[in-house]
Motif scaffolding. Structure first.
Motif, PDB file in Angstrom:
ATOM      1  N   GLY A 273       0.816  -1.202   0.000  1.00  0.00           N
ATOM      2  CA  GLY A 273       0.000   0.000   0.000  1.00  0.00           C
ATOM      3  C   GLY A 273       0.850   1.252   0.000  1.00  0.00           C
ATOM      4  N   LYS A 274       0.340   2.313   0.632  1.00  0.00           N
ATOM      5  CA  LYS A 274       1.051   3.586   0.690  1.00  0.00           C
ATOM      6  C   LYS A 274       2.279   3.497   1.594  1.00  0.00           C
ATOM      7  CE  LYS A 274      -3.109   6.369  -0.106  1.00  0.00           C
ATOM      8  NZ  LYS A 274      -4.012   7.411   0.452  1.00  0.00           N
ATOM      9  N   GLY A 275       2.179   2.701   2.649  1.00  0.00           N
ATOM     10  CA  GLY A 275       3.318   2.537   3.546  1.00  0.00           C
ATOM     11  C   GLY A 275       3.582   3.727   4.441  1.00  0.00           C
ATOM     12  N   GLU A 276       2.615   4.620   4.572  1.00  0.00           N
ATOM     13  CA  GLU A 276       2.822   5.797   5.419  1.00  0.00           C
ATOM     14  C   GLU A 276       2.470   5.529   6.886  1.00  0.00           C
ATOM     15  OE1 GLU A 276       0.538   8.890   3.672  1.00  0.00           O
ATOM     16  OE2 GLU A 276       1.648   8.872   1.770  1.00  0.00           O
ATOM     17  N   GLN A 277       1.883   4.357   7.151  1.00  0.00           N
ATOM     18  CA  GLN A 277       1.524   4.038   8.528  1.00  0.00           C
ATOM     19  C   GLN A 277       2.778   3.843   9.374  1.00  0.00           C
ATOM     20  OE1 GLN A 277       1.336   2.094   5.904  1.00  0.00           O
ATOM     21  NE2 GLN A 277       1.136  -0.082   6.355  1.00  0.00           N
ATOM     22  N   ARG A 278       2.724   4.357  10.609  1.00  0.00           N
ATOM     23  CA  ARG A 278       3.877   4.237  11.500  1.00  0.00           C
ATOM     24  C   ARG A 278       3.664   3.055  12.444  1.00  0.00           C
ATOM     25  NH1 ARG A 278       5.719   9.947  13.920  1.00  0.00           N
ATOM     26  NH2 ARG A 278       3.860   9.620  15.184  1.00  0.00           N
ATOM     27  N   LYS A 279       4.741   2.323  12.690  1.00  0.00           N
ATOM     28  CA  LYS A 279       4.746   1.188  13.596  1.00  0.00           C
ATOM     29  C   LYS A 279       5.786   1.442  14.695  1.00  0.00           C
ATOM     30  CE  LYS A 279       2.006  -1.382  10.956  1.00  0.00           C
ATOM     31  NZ  LYS A 279       0.659  -1.837  11.372  1.00  0.00           N
ATOM     32  N   PRO A 280       5.586   0.882  15.890  1.00  0.00           N
ATOM     33  CA  PRO A 280       6.568   1.058  16.965  1.00  0.00           C
ATOM     34  C   PRO A 280       7.767   0.143  16.769  1.00  0.00           C
ATOM     35  CG  PRO A 280       4.740  -0.278  17.737  1.00  0.00           C
ATOM     36  CD  PRO A 280       4.393   0.129  16.331  1.00  0.00           C
ATOM     37  N   PHE A 281       8.979   0.671  16.982  1.00  0.00           N
ATOM     38  CA  PHE A 281      10.210  -0.102  16.785  1.00  0.00           C
ATOM     39  C   PHE A 281      11.145   0.050  17.982  1.00  0.00           C
ATOM     40  CE2 PHE A 281       8.670  -0.008  12.520  1.00  0.00           C
ATOM     41  CZ  PHE A 281       9.195  -1.133  11.902  1.00  0.00           C
ATOM     42  N   ILE A 282      12.012  -0.944  18.124  1.00  0.00           N
ATOM     43  CA  ILE A 282      13.067  -0.884  19.134  1.00  0.00           C
ATOM     44  C   ILE A 282      14.242  -1.731  18.653  1.00  0.00           C
ATOM     45  CG2 ILE A 282      12.181  -2.850  20.480  1.00  0.00           C
ATOM     46  CD1 ILE A 282      13.147  -1.280  23.016  1.00  0.00           C
ATOM     47  N   ALA A 283      15.458  -1.290  18.926  1.00  0.00           N
ATOM     48  CA  ALA A 283      16.644  -2.071  18.580  1.00  0.00           C
ATOM     49  C   ALA A 283      16.770  -3.263  19.532  1.00  0.00           C
ATOM     50  CB  ALA A 283      17.895  -1.198  18.673  1.00  0.00           C
ATOM     51  N   LEU A 284      17.305  -4.354  19.020  1.00  0.00           N
ATOM     52  CA  LEU A 284      17.516  -5.552  19.839  1.00  0.00           C
ATOM     53  C   LEU A 284      18.316  -5.217  21.094  1.00  0.00           C
ATOM     54  CD1 LEU A 284      17.282  -8.645  20.175  1.00  0.00           C
ATOM     55  CD2 LEU A 284      19.369  -8.855  18.803  1.00  0.00           C
ATOM     56  N   GLU A 285      19.339  -4.392  20.943  1.00  0.00           N
ATOM     57  CA  GLU A 285      20.176  -3.993  22.077  1.00  0.00           C
ATOM     58  C   GLU A 285      19.334  -3.352  23.181  1.00  0.00           C
ATOM     59  OE1 GLU A 285      23.472  -3.355  24.447  1.00  0.00           O
ATOM     60  OE2 GLU A 285      23.519  -4.417  22.518  1.00  0.00           O
ATOM     61  N   ASP A 286      18.410  -2.476  22.820  1.00  0.00           N
ATOM     62  CA  ASP A 286      17.587  -1.784  23.808  1.00  0.00           C
ATOM     63  C   ASP A 286      16.531  -2.708  24.410  1.00  0.00           C
ATOM     64  OD1 ASP A 286      18.910   0.650  23.536  1.00  0.00           O
ATOM     65  OD2 ASP A 286      17.650   1.273  21.867  1.00  0.00           O
ATOM     66  N   ALA A 287      16.023  -3.650  23.619  1.00  0.00           N
ATOM     67  CA  ALA A 287      15.055  -4.610  24.148  1.00  0.00           C
ATOM     68  C   ALA A 287      15.702  -5.516  25.185  1.00  0.00           C
ATOM     69  CB  ALA A 287      14.461  -5.437  23.006  1.00  0.00           C
ATOM     70  N   VAL A 288      16.886  -6.006  24.872  1.00  0.00           N
ATOM     71  CA  VAL A 288      17.611  -6.892  25.778  1.00  0.00           C
ATOM     72  C   VAL A 288      17.995  -6.160  27.064  1.00  0.00           C
ATOM     73  CG1 VAL A 288      19.845  -8.066  26.045  1.00  0.00           C
ATOM     74  CG2 VAL A 288      18.440  -8.473  24.003  1.00  0.00           C
ATOM     75  N   GLU A 289      18.418  -4.910  26.931  1.00  0.00           N
ATOM     76  CA  GLU A 289      18.846  -4.153  28.110  1.00  0.00           C
ATOM     77  C   GLU A 289      17.701  -3.986  29.105  1.00  0.00           C
ATOM     78  OE1 GLU A 289      21.334  -2.029  30.702  1.00  0.00           O
ATOM     79  OE2 GLU A 289      21.753  -3.388  29.021  1.00  0.00           O
ATOM     80  N   GLY A 290      16.518  -3.669  28.605  1.00  0.00           N
ATOM     81  CA  GLY A 290      15.392  -3.484  29.509  1.00  0.00           C
ATOM     82  C   GLY A 290      15.041  -4.760  30.256  1.00  0.00           C
ATOM     83  N   LEU A 291      15.000  -5.878  29.553  1.00  0.00           N
ATOM     84  CA  LEU A 291      14.675  -7.146  30.202  1.00  0.00           C
ATOM     85  C   LEU A 291      15.721  -7.523  31.240  1.00  0.00           C
ATOM     86  CD1 LEU A 291      13.461  -9.144  27.071  1.00  0.00           C
ATOM     87  CD2 LEU A 291      12.041  -8.247  28.929  1.00  0.00           C
TER      88      LEU A 291
END
Length: 390
Positions: A259-277
């Motif tokens: 489609g248009k591809g203008e929709q925004r999705k939430p993202f996070i880097a693997l490094e930041d995901a691992v750090e939080g956990l």
């Protein structure tokens, strides 16, 4: 006492296990049934980055990082007796629950896979929560990676957990309604509700970590040795959009924007995901929550078009010739939705974003060009198609 980490063979689970193990002498008990490897094989794909056996991984963790505190149990968390044995024998002070069938497209293939996904994910979480209660482990900190997908795509800023509701002049904080868009995402909506109920009934301290679309090929620990690499999926069913686009760029295949591809999705880097956990798992006992806390594990929303354009820009550094093509969207979604999502609690937990999306793309492409042959051999898996028989 120990830390129990489920889904330890997975994309987020394995690097999280390494980070936790490298920061504590406490025993880390890893659990997995290797189903992710089977699911990806069943759709005719494979990890672009070769992944070692769990025994090789654990040996390498000790060789490279001095982690002698990792042990592994193969087990199916949908089996209640298995879960009871794990909890009664190891008596964990923390459970990091990262095990699940994580693919929305896989859960949408047919009724059989929808049923499997819901049974697998919900049964495992229920077994763990009831197991903690029935084994006298009500003080164990239960941390689960759910998903930001439970929120759907509302037209207002997404809160970090609950929402304020007003009726007849009265206001109260209520759980955010389940607006999930797939049979997979609905499992995490149910998990979120069940965790809230388990806290209310059993007083189990809960951290509901609502994980955004996670991108990246490595963390500080996994980058130290090829045997420590985590998996990297790039097919339509298990490869998240940023990973699939990067693989398409490496294979010389046009990036497929639906489609248009203008929709925004939430993202996070693997490094930041691992750090939080890791920080949640290793928090001082006196600082661990005695409540039910929701974290939006996200650093920023990104549009699909921005993802493609960023990858196209960075691809030039690797002498890749990249095209972006738009296709009819097979999903029922608003192609211009400008998502806003609060993440103050999670940002405070990790101390802010460690890497930009552009830096993450550069890391991914740098890794994938080394495995171009594997990607090219499976480029027919970029788009949905006929599946192999299970």
């Amino acid at each position: 006492m120990s830390i129990l980490l489920t889904g330890a063979d997975g994309y987020i689970g394995w690097p999280t296990a390494l980070r936790i193990a490298s920061r504590t002498d406490e025993r880390i008990v890893l659990v997995d049934n290797f189903a992710r490897r089977e699911w990806v094989e069943s759709v005719g794909s494979t990890s672009a980055v070769p992944i070692a056996s769990i025994d090789e991984r654990i040996d390498a963790a000790e060789d490279v990082h001095g982690c002698s505190n990792l042990s592994f149990v193969e087990g199916d968390l949908t089996d209640r007796a298995t879960v009871d044995r794990l909890l009664s024998v190891h008596e964990p002070s923390v459970v990091v629950h990262a095990a699940a069938q994580p693919s929305a497209p896989y859960s949408q293939i047919n009724g059989e896979r929808a049923n499997y996904t819901q049974h697998n994910n919900l049964q495992a979480t229920r077994n763990l929560l009831w197991g903690l209660h029935e084994n006298g482990l009500g003080d164990t900190h239960f941390i689960e990676t759910t998903t930001t997908g439970v929120y759907g795509a509302p037209e207002f800023p997404i809160p970090e957990g609950g929402a304020t509701m007003e009726s007849q002049g009265e206001r109260d904080e209520v759980p955010f309604p389940a607006m999930s868009g797939s049979w997979y995402h609905m499992t995490k909506s149910h998990d979120a509700a069940n965790m809230r109920l388990a806290h209310e009934q059993f007083d189990i301290p809960i951290s509901d970590v609502r994980t955004a679309i996670t991108y990246g090929t490595e963390t500080e620990e996994t980058a130290a040795d090829p045997r420590l690499a985590t998996r990297f999926d790039f097919d339509y069913y298990f490869g998240v959009v940023a990973h699939r686009f990067c693989a398409q760029a490496v294979a010389g295949y046009p990036m497929t924007v639906y489609g248009k591809g203008e929709q925004r999705k939430p993202f996070i880097a693997l490094e930041d995901a691992v750090e939080g956990l890791a920080r949640l798992a290793l928090g001082d006992v006196e600082d661990r929550p005695d409540a039910h806390v929701v974290y939006n594990q996200v650093t920023r929303p990104i549009s699909i078009v921005e993802i493609a354009e960023t990858i196209a820009d960075v691809s030039g550094e690797f002498d890749l010739d990249v095209d972006v093509e738009h296709f009819e969207n097979p999903r029922d979604e608003d192609e211009t939705h400008k998502m806003e999502i609060e993440n103050d609690r999670y940002a405070e937990l990790i101390g802010g974003q460690s890497t930009t999306f552009e830096e993450g793309v550069r890391e991914i492409l740098g890794s994938l060009v080394e495995h171009r042959g594997t990607i090219e051999a499976h480029e027919d898996r970029f788009l949905p198609g006929v599946l192999t028989e299970e």
